[in-house]
Design a protein around this motif. Structure first.
Motif, PDB file in Angstrom:
ATOM      1  N   PRO A  10       0.838  -1.203   0.000  1.00 35.99           N
ATOM      2  CA  PRO A  10       0.000   0.000   0.000  1.00 35.99           C
ATOM      3  C   PRO A  10       0.876   1.257   0.000  1.00 35.99           C
ATOM      4  O   PRO A  10       1.922   1.289   0.622  1.00 35.99           O
ATOM      5  N   VAL A  11       0.423   2.278  -0.724  1.00 37.08           N
ATOM      6  CA  VAL A  11       1.153   3.547  -0.755  1.00 37.08           C
ATOM      7  C   VAL A  11       0.189   4.688  -0.494  1.00 37.08           C
ATOM      8  O   VAL A  11      -0.998   4.591  -0.761  1.00 37.08           O
ATOM      9  N   CYS A  12       0.753   5.793   0.021  1.00 39.40           N
ATOM     10  CA  CYS A  12      -0.018   7.007   0.277  1.00 39.40           C
ATOM     11  C   CYS A  12       0.495   8.117  -0.621  1.00 39.40           C
ATOM     12  O   CYS A  12       1.624   8.043  -1.102  1.00 39.40           O
ATOM     13  N   PRO A  13      -0.290   9.166  -0.844  1.00 42.47           N
ATOM     14  CA  PRO A  13       0.224  10.260  -1.652  1.00 42.47           C
ATOM     15  C   PRO A  13       1.483  10.834  -1.041  1.00 42.47           C
ATOM     16  O   PRO A  13       1.559  11.067   0.150  1.00 42.47           O
ATOM     17  N   GLY A  14       2.491  11.052  -1.878  1.00 38.42           N
ATOM     18  CA  GLY A  14       3.725  11.593  -1.360  1.00 38.42           C
ATOM     19  C   GLY A  14       4.779  10.546  -1.099  1.00 38.42           C
ATOM     20  O   GLY A  14       5.929  10.886  -0.836  1.00 38.42           O
ATOM     21  N   ASP A  15       4.427   9.262  -1.175  1.00 37.37           N
ATOM     22  CA  ASP A  15       5.429   8.212  -0.926  1.00 37.37           C
ATOM     23  C   ASP A  15       6.330   8.066  -2.144  1.00 37.37           C
ATOM     24  O   ASP A  15       5.853   7.935  -3.269  1.00 37.37           O
ATOM     25  N   SER A  40       0.597   9.427  -6.164  1.00 36.80           N
ATOM     26  CA  SER A  40      -0.342  10.548  -6.083  1.00 36.80           C
ATOM     27  C   SER A  40      -1.613  10.203  -5.348  1.00 36.80           C
ATOM     28  O   SER A  40      -2.347  11.089  -4.936  1.00 36.80           O
ATOM     29  N   VAL A  41      -1.913   8.905  -5.243  1.00 34.66           N
ATOM     30  CA  VAL A  41      -3.169   8.502  -4.612  1.00 34.66           C
ATOM     31  C   VAL A  41      -2.900   7.382  -3.623  1.00 34.66           C
ATOM     32  O   VAL A  41      -1.815   6.801  -3.602  1.00 34.66           O
ATOM     33  N   VAL A  42      -3.928   7.076  -2.836  1.00 32.47           N
ATOM     34  CA  VAL A  42      -3.836   5.963  -1.893  1.00 32.47           C
ATOM     35  C   VAL A  42      -4.211   4.700  -2.638  1.00 32.47           C
ATOM     36  O   VAL A  42      -5.206   4.660  -3.334  1.00 32.47           O
ATOM     37  N   GLY A  43      -3.413   3.670  -2.532  1.00 37.26           N
ATOM     38  CA  GLY A  43      -3.780   2.436  -3.210  1.00 37.26           C
ATOM     39  C   GLY A  43      -2.654   1.432  -3.117  1.00 37.26           C
ATOM     40  O   GLY A  43      -1.755   1.537  -2.281  1.00 37.26           O
TER      41      GLY A  43
ATOM     42  N   PRO B 154      -5.669  13.246  -7.412  1.00 40.13           N
ATOM     43  CA  PRO B 154      -4.201  13.147  -7.418  1.00 40.13           C
ATOM     44  C   PRO B 154      -3.552  14.253  -6.593  1.00 40.13           C
ATOM     45  O   PRO B 154      -3.813  15.427  -6.798  1.00 40.13           O
ATOM     46  N   LEU B 155      -2.724  13.857  -5.634  1.00 40.46           N
ATOM     47  CA  LEU B 155      -2.082  14.801  -4.727  1.00 40.46           C
ATOM     48  C   LEU B 155      -0.581  14.655  -4.807  1.00 40.46           C
ATOM     49  O   LEU B 155      -0.053  13.601  -5.145  1.00 40.46           O
ATOM     50  N   TYR B 156       0.123  15.718  -4.435  1.00 38.72           N
ATOM     51  CA  TYR B 156       1.573  15.614  -4.308  1.00 38.72           C
ATOM     52  C   TYR B 156       1.951  15.055  -2.946  1.00 38.72           C
ATOM     53  O   TYR B 156       3.067  14.599  -2.753  1.00 38.72           O
ATOM     54  N   GLY B 157       1.040  15.126  -1.988  1.00 42.21           N
ATOM     55  CA  GLY B 157       1.351  14.614  -0.657  1.00 42.21           C
ATOM     56  C   GLY B 157       0.277  15.055   0.314  1.00 42.21           C
ATOM     57  O   GLY B 157      -0.661  15.750  -0.057  1.00 42.21           O
ATOM     58  N   SER B 194       5.932  15.479   2.160  1.00 44.58           N
ATOM     59  CA  SER B 194       6.669  14.718   1.151  1.00 44.58           C
ATOM     60  C   SER B 194       7.605  15.609   0.351  1.00 44.58           C
ATOM     61  O   SER B 194       8.564  15.139  -0.233  1.00 44.58           O
ATOM     62  N   ARG B 231      -0.857   9.538   7.958  1.00 38.56           N
ATOM     63  CA  ARG B 231      -0.522   8.511   6.976  1.00 38.56           C
ATOM     64  C   ARG B 231      -0.956   7.132   7.478  1.00 38.56           C
ATOM     65  O   ARG B 231      -1.494   6.315   6.722  1.00 38.56           O
ATOM     66  N   LEU B 234      -4.591   6.764   7.139  1.00 35.81           N
ATOM     67  CA  LEU B 234      -4.969   6.582   5.731  1.00 35.81           C
ATOM     68  C   LEU B 234      -4.796   5.131   5.311  1.00 35.81           C
ATOM     69  O   LEU B 234      -5.642   4.536   4.650  1.00 35.81           O
ATOM     70  N   LEU B 235      -3.669   4.531   5.706  1.00 33.03           N
ATOM     71  CA  LEU B 235      -3.423   3.136   5.343  1.00 33.03           C
ATOM     72  C   LEU B 235      -4.413   2.219   6.048  1.00 33.03           C
ATOM     73  O   LEU B 235      -4.880   1.243   5.474  1.00 33.03           O
ATOM     74  N   ARG B 238      -7.831   1.964   4.371  1.00 33.51           N
ATOM     75  CA  ARG B 238      -7.921   1.168   3.151  1.00 33.51           C
ATOM     76  C   ARG B 238      -8.382  -0.247   3.442  1.00 33.51           C
ATOM     77  O   ARG B 238      -8.951  -0.923   2.605  1.00 33.51           O
TER      78      ARG B 238
END
Lengths: 200, 240
Positions: A10-15, A40-43, B154-157, B194, B231, B234-235, B238
């Motif tokens: 899993p990744v978060c935006p900014g990783d 750019s996104v969570v997934g 879409p985000l930069y962080g 980030s 963070r 957020l994880l 999911r």
């Protein structure tokens, strides 16, 4: 080549995922920042190699389950997208339409599009007449050529696969395409001019 | 590190501790692209994100026709107000405070959104503050950043926010409402972890006794701690 995040993690935006060009390439759901591919996104991270010996493309798959259809990354209409639109108004120089779908995905709210007379077909563009190419109510597949000025997108039907998909005759019957230039009504047998899409 | 550790504060925290947080997604399920509910000790915030949708025609006369619009709205809790004294103006009323908070929210969030991917669209952020204790902007910004992330935009962080208050020469991280009123000066920072960039800075009060630079550094440290928390939430979300 070393990636900071493994496949299916899993990744978060900014990783940070890896170095752009050396470890991986930026795919959907990622962007490039200071030489690194960043999520750019969570997934879930997905690395796919398009061909052996080439760099993997890192993309982030948005979705609650690891299998099954992925929810698309939210994005706006871009140049080159194929859209489905319905013609609303005609003008000697252009046709105004409501953009309904992007590809096959319906949009949340309709955009407005414009098909100029010089963008209707690829050949003999100075002899095109809007009234014999489109009519209000026609369903058209078009390509976005420009994001346009304030309100509308600029659309083009200049390819063979683009043009009117479905139209109704003046009597209200659904018409069938008989050539690139004409559609015919199966009931009254009258022909009307349209710029038809060649359906493969 | 300039934070003094001179004993616990009224709520039991040391000077350098942030308040406990709780973040959850899918708070608003009807029509919103993404949403989040956050509790930062006693400040409770619900944020819903709508869009991206086509931009309204000629809205605000923006100079860039291909740009993205971020529309922020903040709703403060309705409080029974006492009769305002007629001689002195009662200060900014609720509507003005909401507009001010919305402007701060927008400025903090906008640099974190990948605007190139969202040309000609409008993203709407609706933030409702259910209960307020201490700085409202911080919880709103963090909850909104969390909601934007969960909605797939879409985000930069992620953006995190931290406030530092100065009271009797003591530097307090993440002050509560009561502590904030007693402070002589305060500074707040919204930080994009980030990229290591500050997107918003707000300072007020009398800074003659302390170096503001050191306090801003303390804020950034606090933001980094919050980044880990957000963070993680957020994880976790999911998996639901």
């Amino acid at each position: 080549m070393v990636m900071l995040v493994s496949d299916r993690d899993p990744v978060c935006p900014g990783d940070r995922i890896g170095r752009d060009g050396t470890d991986c390439l930026s795919g959907s759901g990622t962007h490039v920042w200071q030489g690194s591919v960043v999520a750019s996104v969570v997934g879930e991270l997905r690395c796919e190699r398009p061909a052996a010996g080439r760099l993997p493309v890192a993309s982030v798959r948005v979705g609650s389950r690891s299998e099954g259809p992925a929810a698309d990354v939210v994005s706006a209409i871009a140049i080159g997208d194929e859209v489905l639109c319905r013609v609303r108004r005609l003008n000697p120089r252009y046709a105004t339409c409501d953009v309904l779908c992007r590809g096959t995905k319906p949009l949340l709210k309709n955009f407005s599009g414009l098909i100029r007379v010089q963008d209707v077909r690829a050949t003999e563009i100075d002899k095109v007449s809007i009234i014999s190419s489109f009519r209000p109510g026609d369903l058209v597949r078009a390509e976005v050529i420009s994001l346009g000025e304030a309100q509308s997108l600029l659309l083009s039907t200049a390819k063979d696969s683009l043009g009117v998909l479905e139209a109704r005759s003046e009597q209200g019957e659904a018409m069938v395409a008989v050539s690139d230039e004409e559609m015919a009504c199966p009931v009254t047998k009258t022909r009307e001019g349209r710029k038809c899409a060649k359906v493969q | 590190m300039t934070v003094d550790a001179d004993g616990p504060r009224p709520d039991g925290r040391m000077a350098a501790e942030c308040r406990p947080t709780f973040l959850r997604t899918s708070a608003v399920t009807s029509g919103a692209t993404g949403s989040a509910y956050g509790e930062f000790a006693r400040t409770r915030v619900v944020v819903s994100v709508f869009g991206p949708r086509p931009r309204d025609r000629g809205a605000g006369g923006s100079n860039d026709p291909h740009g993205m619009d971020l529309d922020c709205h903040v709703h403060l809790p309705f409080e029974a107000e006492e009769e305002p004294t007629s001689t002195t103006s009662a200060g900014p009323d609720r509507a003005e405070k909401e507009v001010l908070l919305a402007a701060k929210l927008r400025q903090s969030l906008l640099p974190s959104i990948d605007q190139d991917k969202l040309a000609k669209t409008c993203v709407e952020v609706q933030c409702t503050i259910l209960e307020s204790d201490g700085s409202d902007v911080g919880p709103a910004v963090m909850c909104a950043s969390f909601a934007l992330a969960t909605s797939g935009i879409p985000l930069y962080g992620l953006v995190t926010y931290c406030t530092v208050g100065l009271h009797d020469g003591r530097v307090l991280l993440d002050p509560t409402g009561g502590e904030l009123e007693a402070c002589d000066a305060e500074v707040s920072v919204a930080y994009l972890g980030s990229r290591g960039q500050v997107s918003f800075l707000d300072a007020s009060g009398d800074w003659s006794g302390r170096s503001m630079t050191e306090c801003v550094d303390t804020c950034v440290e606090g933001c980094r701690k919050m980044q880990v928390l957000v963070r993680g939430a957020l994880l976790n979300s999911r998996k639901e």
